[in-house]
Design a protein around this motif. Structure first.
Motif, PDB file in Angstrom:
ATOM      1  N   ARG A   1      -8.281 -12.429   1.539  1.00 45.05           N
ATOM      2  CA  ARG A   1      -7.190 -12.294   2.501  1.00 45.05           C
ATOM      3  C   ARG A   1      -6.041 -11.480   1.925  1.00 45.05           C
ATOM      4  NH1 ARG A   1      -6.715 -18.286   5.448  1.00 45.05           N
ATOM      5  NH2 ARG A   1      -8.890 -18.375   6.178  1.00 45.05           N
ATOM      6  N   GLN A   2      -5.796 -11.633   0.615  1.00 45.78           N
ATOM      7  CA  GLN A   2      -4.712 -10.876  -0.014  1.00 45.78           C
ATOM      8  C   GLN A   2      -5.007  -9.376  -0.038  1.00 45.78           C
ATOM      9  OE1 GLN A   2      -4.551 -12.933  -3.781  1.00 45.78           O
ATOM     10  NE2 GLN A   2      -2.776 -14.160  -3.174  1.00 45.78           N
ATOM     11  N   MET A   3      -6.269  -9.021   0.037  1.00 45.25           N
ATOM     12  CA  MET A   3      -6.614  -7.602   0.076  1.00 45.25           C
ATOM     13  C   MET A   3      -6.058  -6.918   1.319  1.00 45.25           C
ATOM     14  SD  MET A   3      -8.166  -7.030  -2.726  1.00 45.25           S
ATOM     15  CE  MET A   3      -8.853  -5.408  -2.431  1.00 45.25           C
ATOM     16  N   LEU A   4      -5.717  -7.712   2.337  1.00 42.37           N
ATOM     17  CA  LEU A   4      -5.103  -7.145   3.538  1.00 42.37           C
ATOM     18  C   LEU A   4      -3.707  -6.598   3.253  1.00 42.37           C
ATOM     19  CD1 LEU A   4      -6.147  -9.851   6.169  1.00 42.37           C
ATOM     20  CD2 LEU A   4      -7.130  -7.577   5.852  1.00 42.37           C
ATOM     21  N   GLN A   5      -3.149  -6.922   2.087  1.00 40.36           N
ATOM     22  CA  GLN A   5      -1.850  -6.357   1.725  1.00 40.36           C
ATOM     23  C   GLN A   5      -1.937  -4.842   1.568  1.00 40.36           C
ATOM     24  OE1 GLN A   5       0.134  -8.286  -1.575  1.00 40.36           O
ATOM     25  NE2 GLN A   5      -0.627 -10.301  -0.996  1.00 40.36           N
ATOM     26  N   ILE A   6      -3.111  -4.345   1.201  1.00 40.36           N
ATOM     27  CA  ILE A   6      -3.269  -2.894   1.028  1.00 40.36           C
ATOM     28  C   ILE A   6      -3.106  -2.161   2.354  1.00 40.36           C
ATOM     29  CG2 ILE A   6      -4.853  -1.074   0.296  1.00 40.36           C
ATOM     30  CD1 ILE A   6      -6.021  -3.060  -1.720  1.00 40.36           C
ATOM     31  N   PRO A   7      -3.870  -2.544   3.418  1.00 40.17           N
ATOM     32  CA  PRO A   7      -3.604  -1.860   4.700  1.00 40.17           C
ATOM     33  C   PRO A   7      -2.200  -2.133   5.234  1.00 40.17           C
ATOM     34  CG  PRO A   7      -5.191  -3.666   4.977  1.00 40.17           C
ATOM     35  CD  PRO A   7      -5.030  -3.442   3.513  1.00 40.17           C
ATOM     36  N   PHE A   8      -1.629  -3.313   4.915  1.00 42.49           N
ATOM     37  CA  PHE A   8      -0.249  -3.570   5.347  1.00 42.49           C
ATOM     38  C   PHE A   8       0.716  -2.607   4.676  1.00 42.49           C
ATOM     39  CE2 PHE A   8       3.827  -5.585   4.293  1.00 42.49           C
ATOM     40  CZ  PHE A   8       4.350  -5.736   5.571  1.00 42.49           C
ATOM     41  N   ALA A   9       0.534  -2.392   3.381  1.00 41.45           N
ATOM     42  CA  ALA A   9       1.408  -1.456   2.663  1.00 41.45           C
ATOM     43  C   ALA A   9       1.257  -0.043   3.221  1.00 41.45           C
ATOM     44  CB  ALA A   9       1.084  -1.484   1.173  1.00 41.45           C
TER      45      ALA A   9
ATOM     46  N   ALA B   1       4.326  -9.257   8.157  1.00 43.37           N
ATOM     47  CA  ALA B   1       4.239  -9.728   6.768  1.00 43.37           C
ATOM     48  C   ALA B   1       4.251 -11.255   6.707  1.00 43.37           C
ATOM     49  CB  ALA B   1       5.398  -9.159   5.955  1.00 43.37           C
ATOM     50  N   THR B   2       5.072 -11.884   7.543  1.00 40.01           N
ATOM     51  CA  THR B   2       5.125 -13.348   7.553  1.00 40.01           C
ATOM     52  C   THR B   2       3.800 -13.944   8.015  1.00 40.01           C
ATOM     53  OG1 THR B   2       7.498 -13.251   8.030  1.00 40.01           O
ATOM     54  CG2 THR B   2       6.377 -15.334   8.460  1.00 40.01           C
ATOM     55  N   ARG B   3       3.234 -13.371   9.067  1.00 44.95           N
ATOM     56  CA  ARG B   3       1.936 -13.862   9.540  1.00 44.95           C
ATOM     57  C   ARG B   3       0.847 -13.647   8.493  1.00 44.95           C
ATOM     58  NH1 ARG B   3       1.334 -12.391  15.997  1.00 44.95           N
ATOM     59  NH2 ARG B   3       3.207 -13.517  16.707  1.00 44.95           N
ATOM     60  N   LEU B   4       0.893 -12.507   7.828  1.00 45.72           N
ATOM     61  CA  LEU B   4      -0.086 -12.234   6.780  1.00 45.72           C
ATOM     62  C   LEU B   4       0.078 -13.216   5.629  1.00 45.72           C
ATOM     63  CD1 LEU B   4      -2.311 -10.480   5.567  1.00 45.72           C
ATOM     64  CD2 LEU B   4      -0.551  -8.903   4.757  1.00 45.72           C
ATOM     65  N   ASN B   5       1.319 -13.520   5.282  1.00 47.63           N
ATOM     66  CA  ASN B   5       1.571 -14.481   4.204  1.00 47.63           C
ATOM     67  C   ASN B   5       1.092 -15.877   4.590  1.00 47.63           C
ATOM     68  OD1 ASN B   5       2.758 -14.060   1.546  1.00 47.63           O
ATOM     69  ND2 ASN B   5       4.193 -15.675   2.093  1.00 47.63           N
ATOM     70  N   ASP B   6       1.303 -16.242   5.855  1.00 45.54           N
ATOM     71  CA  ASP B   6       0.791 -17.530   6.333  1.00 45.54           C
ATOM     72  C   ASP B   6      -0.738 -17.557   6.297  1.00 45.54           C
ATOM     73  OD1 ASP B   6       3.367 -18.396   6.802  1.00 45.54           O
ATOM     74  OD2 ASP B   6       3.365 -17.805   8.908  1.00 45.54           O
ATOM     75  N   TYR B   7      -1.345 -16.433   6.649  1.00 47.41           N
ATOM     76  CA  TYR B   7      -2.805 -16.355   6.674  1.00 47.41           C
ATOM     77  C   TYR B   7      -3.400 -16.488   5.272  1.00 47.41           C
ATOM     78  CZ  TYR B   7      -7.475 -14.435   7.571  1.00 47.41           C
ATOM     79  OH  TYR B   7      -8.835 -14.245   7.648  1.00 47.41           O
TER      80      TYR B   7
ATOM     81  N   ASP C   1       6.506 -18.086  -1.615  1.00 50.94           N
ATOM     82  CA  ASP C   1       7.704 -17.247  -1.730  1.00 50.94           C
ATOM     83  C   ASP C   1       7.421 -15.980  -2.523  1.00 50.94           C
ATOM     84  OD1 ASP C   1       9.079 -19.130  -0.289  1.00 50.94           O
ATOM     85  OD2 ASP C   1       9.972 -20.100  -2.039  1.00 50.94           O
ATOM     86  N   ALA C   2       6.609 -16.089  -3.576  1.00 49.97           N
ATOM     87  CA  ALA C   2       6.277 -14.906  -4.381  1.00 49.97           C
ATOM     88  C   ALA C   2       5.505 -13.888  -3.553  1.00 49.97           C
ATOM     89  CB  ALA C   2       5.465 -15.330  -5.606  1.00 49.97           C
ATOM     90  N   GLY C   3       4.528 -14.364  -2.752  1.00 50.95           N
ATOM     91  CA  GLY C   3       3.779 -13.452  -1.898  1.00 50.95           C
ATOM     92  C   GLY C   3       4.659 -12.780  -0.863  1.00 50.95           C
TER      93      GLY C   3
ATOM     94  N   LEU D   1       8.135  -8.076   1.262  1.00 51.43           N
ATOM     95  CA  LEU D   1       9.473  -7.619   1.640  1.00 51.43           C
ATOM     96  C   LEU D   1       9.957  -6.496   0.732  1.00 51.43           C
ATOM     97  CD1 LEU D   1      11.284 -10.991   2.462  1.00 51.43           C
ATOM     98  CD2 LEU D   1      10.383  -9.303   4.062  1.00 51.43           C
ATOM     99  N   PHE D   2       9.565  -6.554  -0.539  1.00 52.58           N
ATOM    100  CA  PHE D   2       9.991  -5.504  -1.468  1.00 52.58           C
ATOM    101  C   PHE D   2       9.421  -4.149  -1.045  1.00 52.58           C
ATOM    102  CE2 PHE D   2       9.374  -3.018  -5.397  1.00 52.58           C
ATOM    103  CZ  PHE D   2      10.698  -2.898  -5.780  1.00 52.58           C
ATOM    104  N   ILE D   3       8.198  -4.152  -0.534  1.00 56.31           N
ATOM    105  CA  ILE D   3       7.613  -2.902  -0.047  1.00 56.31           C
ATOM    106  C   ILE D   3       8.470  -2.316   1.069  1.00 56.31           C
ATOM    107  CG2 ILE D   3       5.616  -1.890   1.121  1.00 56.31           C
ATOM    108  CD1 ILE D   3       3.874  -3.953  -0.321  1.00 56.31           C
ATOM    109  N   LEU D   4       8.848  -3.167   2.034  1.00 55.38           N
ATOM    110  CA  LEU D   4       9.667  -2.696   3.149  1.00 55.38           C
ATOM    111  C   LEU D   4      11.037  -2.223   2.675  1.00 55.38           C
ATOM    112  CD1 LEU D   4       8.884  -5.503   5.785  1.00 55.38           C
ATOM    113  CD2 LEU D   4       7.733  -3.309   5.471  1.00 55.38           C
ATOM    114  N   ASN D   5      11.674  -3.009   1.816  1.00 54.66           N
ATOM    115  CA  ASN D   5      13.001  -2.622   1.305  1.00 54.66           C
ATOM    116  C   ASN D   5      12.940  -1.348   0.482  1.00 54.66           C
ATOM    117  OD1 ASN D   5      13.623  -6.117   0.815  1.00 54.66           O
ATOM    118  ND2 ASN D   5      14.379  -4.853   2.479  1.00 54.66           N
ATOM    119  N   PHE D   6      11.880  -1.180  -0.287  1.00 56.42           N
ATOM    120  CA  PHE D   6      11.734   0.017  -1.113  1.00 56.42           C
ATOM    121  C   PHE D   6      11.674   1.258  -0.226  1.00 56.42           C
ATOM    122  CE2 PHE D   6       9.471   3.237  -3.475  1.00 56.42           C
ATOM    123  CZ  PHE D   6       9.974   3.123  -4.754  1.00 56.42           C
ATOM    124  N   ILE D   7      10.889   1.191   0.855  1.00 52.78           N
ATOM    125  CA  ILE D   7      10.733   2.353   1.733  1.00 52.78           C
ATOM    126  C   ILE D   7      12.042   2.673   2.439  1.00 52.78           C
ATOM    127  CG2 ILE D   7       9.524   3.234   3.755  1.00 52.78           C
ATOM    128  CD1 ILE D   7       7.136   1.493   2.910  1.00 52.78           C
TER     129      ILE D   7
END
Length: 728
Positions: A281-289, A345-351, A361-363, A368-374
């Motif tokens: 499930r964490q691999m979904l962070q890649i398409p999210f990013a 991101a919140t739904r993905l973190n819940d998933y 919180d770490a996830g 959020l850091f990705i969004l803030n960075f961009i």
């Protein structure tokens, strides 16, 4: 038992307040839920009182029913800390002695009581989760402000230039370690900024922009600061007795297990969610990013292109107004798109179904850091690494953005990009950096402190006007304070006001400081006065955040922590990236921002890559050297840790030696003479008992005096004669 804090005496001994709101709930359902709430609190030893609240709500006041019950909860908490290695020694076995030797702070008291309210039932809590499940009418659970302390705190900080360690200790005792760590970080960051501010001002006067010397010094400073803060975290963790507290994980109520298994260590049945499933499930962070980068990047790049077109190409009417069009688009669309992506991101973190609050919180912080960075850094990156190297090639093809200003143009010539003779504006990047490091900081502070204050005052004024009009029409609802006892009027009015305040989130302030640090690490070589701006801003930030906690927010629940959390990893990443970007910026913008020889087109790719490669490896070497150097330093925290461990070892050693001394067997009486009679008695006794050869071996000498006597005879008999005596 330690005396209760001043805030409790000022607040009628109230520990917590629950705001129970039933605006959208059926009357019978609300009454049943309220009864269930009070029953649950009573079952865990909490006394309650109820008063009327505002806007279809009641206020439930909570305190621990007896000091003995609280002492037991505190003792269990401290034993748990000891079992997890947070405490070097077990608390005193007698509870009263434990609380006498280590008095209870307000923060610890409020934390323990909050866990009694919200903790799981198998750990002695009432399992009350605000706004979830059966507790949907429980709007908030909050402690009350100590206004006398808040007033003194703000007054003291407003008249002090620097904070002392005692000030941080006071924050820890009042608001908990998590908030204390934030203020400690901000204070350390502020103190460290003094050097780069002074050096940056000197570089601005003497060296100019894009100075290699400033870039090197700034990178060294960034590495030193991050590594020092890691060292400081350990020291503060020991000082506050929370080092390793992150190992005590609080389970999330929303965690959903797939199966129950037997723990191979404890043998207990534990709920489990397969790590492989979570990893998938964490691999979904890649398409999210990728999605976040494409969505936000496209929007920012489009507005960037429009802004370039209007400022560099368009030469028609209303240019001085139209140049702000991209800013308006960004101001409107970026927050909207960011909100949508944050929801994803919140739904993905819940998933991803994290088991503990810390891991959840770490996830979330990573996403959020990705969004803030961009949103924070992409505009400057586009200017630095797209506009400068390729501006002369790209700008002539920006005619596509002429649609944005065509209605205002008088003829096509005002919309046509020059085919030749275009010159890059070297001041553009500097203006962008100045905006983000000065203007944006001021705007953000206004939005953070001033706007909420004005909004709250305006809302109260609106409510007063609305009530007055309703009274005139004869349709006003009864006031919440109408039946308040006279001695409680002021107190209940203050509680109702605090119930309407927002909940303070220290993570948002940490994110703000992390993003600010990124500007310093990544782009301050463009404008060396950046640390000067941040030094002034952070002096104000320290005080404004204190005011925000005391005035604009509910008193936060005092959670424990031994670090600033995942943001420390973000600081390390920004430091590494800063070593690369600073080197690249110095190379690209040397010679007044026009490249190595004055023409951006002749920038050599191999030279840029070599510069980046060399800078990164210097960073890695310097970081290793600083870590080794800091590891050799001593500190009060390390001394305290060694002293506590020494005392523990000493105590156990003394106990062990005392037990050993009492177990020493009594030896034969000294001075007993050996005679024919004694020897015959021993022979007779030996013949009466069947003895082993080992027993007969150890029975030949009855005590140490016999051992000395026989040993001395052997020595005298077999010792060699000295040479001088032989000659005689």
């Amino acid at each position: 038992m330690a005396a209760k804090g001043n805030s409790l005496h000022a607040n009628f001994d109230v520990d917590y307040v629950i705001s129970y709101r039933f605006t959208d709930t059926d009357k019978q359902k609300a009454a049943a839920g309220f009864e269930r709430l009070i029953r649950a609190l009573a079952n865990v030893g909490l006394a309650t009182e109820v008063r009327n609240g505002d806007n279809c709500s009641v206020l439930v006041f909570i305190k621990v029913a007896s000091d003995r019950h609280l002492a037991g909860a505190v003792y269990r908490s401290r034993v748990k800390d000891w079992l997890h290695g947070v405490r070097p020694a077990a608390p005193e076995k007698i509870k009263d002695e434990s609380l006498t030797s280590e008095p209870l702070t307000e923060a610890e008291r409020f934390r323990i009581v909050y866990l009694l309210i919200t903790g799981p039932s198998d750990e002695g809590g009432a399992s009350i989760t605000p706004k979830q499940g059966a507790w949907e009418c429980v709007e908030s659970v909050f402690p009350l402000h100590d206004h006398a302390f808040n007033k003194g705190w703000i007054k003291k900080w407003s008249t002090s230039y620097f904070l002392q360690i005692e000030d941080l200790d006071q924050i820890r005792d009042r608001f908990g370690e998590k908030i204390a760590f934030y203020f400690a970080f901000l204070q350390s960051y502020f103190m460290f900024l003094i050097f780069p501010a002074a050096f940056g001002f000197s570089a601005w006067v003497l060296l100019g922009h894009f100075s290699p010397i400033y870039a090197i010094v700034n990178c060294l400073w960034c590495v030193t600061f991050v590594e020092y803060w890691k060292y400081q975290e350990i020291d503060l963790g020991v000082r506050w007795g929370v080092r390793g507290v992150s190992s005590i994980q609080e389970k999330r109520i929303d965690f959903k297990h797939e199966k129950e298994v037997s723990d191979p260590v404890t043998g207990e049945t534990v709920q489990m969610f397969p790590a492989t499933t979570r990893l998938a499930r964490q691999m979904l962070q890649i398409p999210f990013a990728i999605l976040a980068s494409v969505a936000l990047g496209s929007l920012i790049a489009t507005c960037f292109g429009i802004e370039i077109f209007i400022s560099e190409i368009y030469n028609g009417p209303l240019k001085f107004v139209l140049v702000y069009l991209p800013t308006g688009l960004l101001t409107t669309l970026v927050p909207t798109l960011t909100t949508i992506l944050t929801g994803i991101a919140t739904r993905l973190n819940d998933y991803e179904n994290y088991e503990t609050t810390d891991s959840y919180d770490a996830g979330m912080t990573q996403k959020l850091f990705i969004l803030n960075f961009i949103t924070s850094y992409l505009p400057i990156f586009l200017t630095a690494f797209v506009y400068v190297p390729f501006g002369s090639l790209i700008v002539p093809y920006l005619d596509i953005f002429s649609l944005t200003v065509r209605p205002f143009a008088e003829h096509e010539g005002q919309l046509t990009a020059p085919k030749a003779g275009f010159e890059i504006n070297p001041a553009r990047l500097r203006k962008q950096v100045i905006y983000f490091t000065v203007t944006a900081q001021i705007v953000n502070m206004a939005l953070e402190v001033i706007v909420p204050y004005v909004k709250r005052k305006g809302f109260h004024k609106y409510q007063e006007i609305k009530t007055e009009r309703a009274v005139k029409r004869g349709g006003a609802s009864p006031s919440a304070s109408m039946n308040d006892p006279p001695e409680e009027v002021g107190f209940l009015s203050r509680v109702r006001s605090e119930a309407e305040l927002d909940v303070y989130d220290v993570t948002s302030d940490l994110r703000e400081m992390c993003i600010q640090y990124g500007y310093l690490s990544l782009f301050s070589v463009v404008w060396p006065l950046t640390p000067v701006s941040f030094l002034i801003n952070n002096w104000i930030e320290l005080r404004s955040d204190a005011i925000k906690i005391c005035v604009e927010m509910q008193r936060p629940t005092p959670w424990r922590a031994d670090t600033i959390g995942p943001w420390l990893d973000s600081l390390g990443f920004l430091t590494w990236l800063g070593s690369i970007s600073s080197a690249a910026l110095v190379y690209l913008f040397s010679n007044d921002g026009l490249g190595p020889d004055g023409t951006p087109a002749t920038i050599k790719g191999w030279a840029l890559l070599l510069t980046v490669f060399f800078s990164e490896h210097v960073y890695l070497g310097v970081r290793l050297a600083i870590r080794i150097g800091l590891s050799k330093l001593d500190s009060p925290g390390k001394q305290k840790e060694r002293r506590e461990r020494f005392l523990v070892r000493k105590r156990y050693l003394e106990e062990a030696m005392g037990e050993q001394a009492s177990a020493i067997p009594a030896m034969s009486r000294s001075g007993e003479k050996i005679s024919r009679e004694t020897l015959e008695d021993e022979a007779r006794n030996a013949s009466l008992h069947t003895s082993r050869i080992e027993d007969r071996f150890w029975a030949r000498q009855r005590n140490w005096e016999e051992t000395v006597m026989i040993g001395s005879e052997i020595i005298k008999k077999h010792a060699p004669v000295a040479e001088g005596k032989k000659l005689q």
